[in-house]
Design an enzyme around this catalytic site. Structure first.
Site, PDB file in Angstrom:
ATOM      1  N   SER A   1      33.831  28.602  37.558  1.00 36.49           N
ATOM      2  CA  SER A   1      35.022  29.283  38.065  1.00 36.49           C
ATOM      3  C   SER A   1      34.627  30.650  38.633  1.00 36.49           C
ATOM      4  O   SER A   1      33.744  30.727  39.488  1.00 36.49           O
ATOM      5  CB  SER A   1      36.052  29.402  36.939  1.00 36.49           C
TER       6      SER A   1
ATOM      7  N   ASP B   1      39.705  18.525  38.976  1.00 31.67           N
ATOM      8  CA  ASP B   1      39.863  19.970  39.158  1.00 31.67           C
ATOM      9  C   ASP B   1      40.654  20.221  40.440  1.00 31.67           C
ATOM     10  O   ASP B   1      40.154  20.010  41.539  1.00 31.67           O
ATOM     11  CB  ASP B   1      38.483  20.625  39.237  1.00 31.67           C
TER      12      ASP B   1
ATOM     13  N   HIS C   1      40.228  21.639  35.623  1.00 28.84           N
ATOM     14  CA  HIS C   1      39.302  22.745  35.888  1.00 28.84           C
ATOM     15  C   HIS C   1      38.529  23.143  34.635  1.00 28.84           C
ATOM     16  O   HIS C   1      37.372  23.564  34.719  1.00 28.84           O
ATOM     17  CB  HIS C   1      40.093  23.938  36.428  1.00 28.84           C
ATOM     18  N   ASP C   2      39.144  23.019  33.487  1.00 27.18           N
ATOM     19  CA  ASP C   2      38.495  23.411  32.230  1.00 27.18           C
ATOM     20  C   ASP C   2      37.346  22.495  31.829  1.00 27.18           C
ATOM     21  O   ASP C   2      36.689  22.740  30.812  1.00 27.18           O
ATOM     22  CB  ASP C   2      39.523  23.445  31.093  1.00 27.18           C
TER      23      ASP C   2
ATOM     24  N   ARG D   1      49.676  34.174  32.104  1.00 30.41           N
ATOM     25  CA  ARG D   1      48.763  33.279  31.391  1.00 30.41           C
ATOM     26  C   ARG D   1      49.277  31.844  31.396  1.00 30.41           C
ATOM     27  O   ARG D   1      48.502  30.899  31.572  1.00 30.41           O
ATOM     28  CB  ARG D   1      48.569  33.759  29.955  1.00 30.41           C
TER      29      ARG D   1
END
EC number: 2.3.1.31
Length: 378
Positions: free
Chosen positions: A160, A321, A354-355, A229
């Site tokens: 990232s 992602d 994405h994680d 967040r």
């Protein structure tokens, strides 16, 4: 090349401590402004080889910090954010490599950022903290690498925003980086990414407690940071993972406007945890640096940017992602190869979104291990 070999310790790197390096000489930023004095928080794992050839710099994402592996005390509930990847026998094998991770400038986990004391009056910078770029983060890290007595890094690695920094290292300091490992990243922030970041910043700045950035003597803008967040966290997942993990499970009154669905409770939990460890102004400064990341704009073309590099590249893309989709990795590969650079790409099939670069350890471990082995034996 000479490397330190130690007896294996399956439990990982064990108890570690965060160190700090200080510089009184100001750092000249991309904008022309200066920032100083500067502190960088960092951690190291493993031992530096006598010929200093085995150093790897790990670069963290938006919400990360210098604590990439191990525990700070025996009572810690969780290890560092990439613990499964760093340690004896792990991909970043501390029996072979000297691994470094530092908190970026602009952050709030020990390095100089908006919550740090301003040199003129000792009060937090707040609204006085200058805007920074990804390149500024890397220039500060270069001071750390110099202070550690390292001329050339075996590799830089990050996912990232950490990938942004890894790329910047290869362009800004081409003679000092032998290899770069890029995970779930891109050579620029897309309009979609900029939009998500802007909404998050807008939520913070709309919180009455933000007070233009000068809130350190009173309550922090927790509501605004919570919304930022929550929004950001959704972009780190994907529809398949959300459906699998939460579905439409409920725990609450259907007539209540508060959290009822499992996903809503999860987002509230993530927001509360984030508020306990992150500064709203750092969120603003770092996401703006991410938005301004664009190698094509900086160098005229992506191929021109890669033409400046000398490193070998390993880039991992993740099928689900949607924040930095695989197509953006393939664009980097095409540009790098047009510049005559060695750029190896792998697509990892995953439903982790994405994680995945943080969680899909098994899928990426051998690829990284093999890449580092080749760098060490060349």
């Amino acid at each position: 090349m000479e490397a330190i070999v130690q007896a294996p310790t399956p439990e990982g790197v064990g108890i570690v401590r965060t160190q700090r390096m200080h510089w009184t000489t100001p750092l000249t930023l991309t904008s022309g402004a200066t920032l100083g004095p500067i502190t960088l928080a960092y951690e190291t794992y493993g031992e530096l080889a006598p010929d200093r050839s085995n150093a790897i710099l790990i670069l963290h994402a938006l919400s990360g910090d210098a604590h990439a592996a191990g525990f700070h005390s025996p009572t810690d509930r969780k290890p560092g954010w990439w613990d499964a990847m760093i340690g004896p026998g792990r991909p970043f094998d501390t029996n072979r490599y000297f691994v470094i991770c530092s908190n970026v400038i602009g952050g709030c986990r020990g390095s100089t950022g908006p919550s740090s004391p301003h040199p003129s009056d000792g009060r937090p910078y707040g609204s006085r903290f200058p805007l920074i770029t990804i390149e500024d983060m890397v220039h500060a890290q270069q001071r750390l690498i110099d202070a550690l007595g390292i001329d050339t890094l075996l590799a830089v690695a990050g996912g990232s925003m950490g990938g942004f920094q890894a790329l910047a290292w290869t362009v800004e300091y081409p003679q000092r980086v032998r290899g770069a490992i890029l995970l779930a990243t891109s050579a620029r922030s897309s309009p979609q990414t900029v939009a998500w970041n802007y909404i998050g910043r807008r939520a913070i700045m709309a919180d009455p407690r933000w007070r233009g950035g000068d809130y350190y003597d009173s309550d922090a803008p927790r509501d605004g940071l919570a919304v930022a967040r929550m929004l950001g966290h959704i972009t780190y997942l994907c529809e398949e993972k959300l459906e699998q993990r939460f579905g439409r499970r409920v725990d609450g009154d259907a007539l209540d406007l508060g959290p009822r669905f499992a996903i809503e409770h999860y987002l509230e939990h993530q927001a509360a945890r984030f508020n306990d460890r992150f500064d709203a102004n750092s969120y603003l400064v770092i996401t703006r640096a991410m938005d301004n990341w664009d190698l094509t704009a900086r160098y005229g073309s992506l191929t021109a940017a890669f033409d400046l590099t000398r490193a070998r590249f390993l880039a991992l893309a993740y099928s689900s992602d949607w924040l930095y989709p695989p197509a953006e990795t393939y664009q980097m590969a095409a540009a790098a190869q047009a510049a005559g650079r060695s750029f190896t790409t792998h697509l990892i099939t995953t439903d982790a979104g994405h994680d995945a670069f943080l969680t899909d350890v098994a899928a990426q471990s051998e690829l990284i291990r093999d890449f580092l082995n080749r760098l060490m034996t060349e």
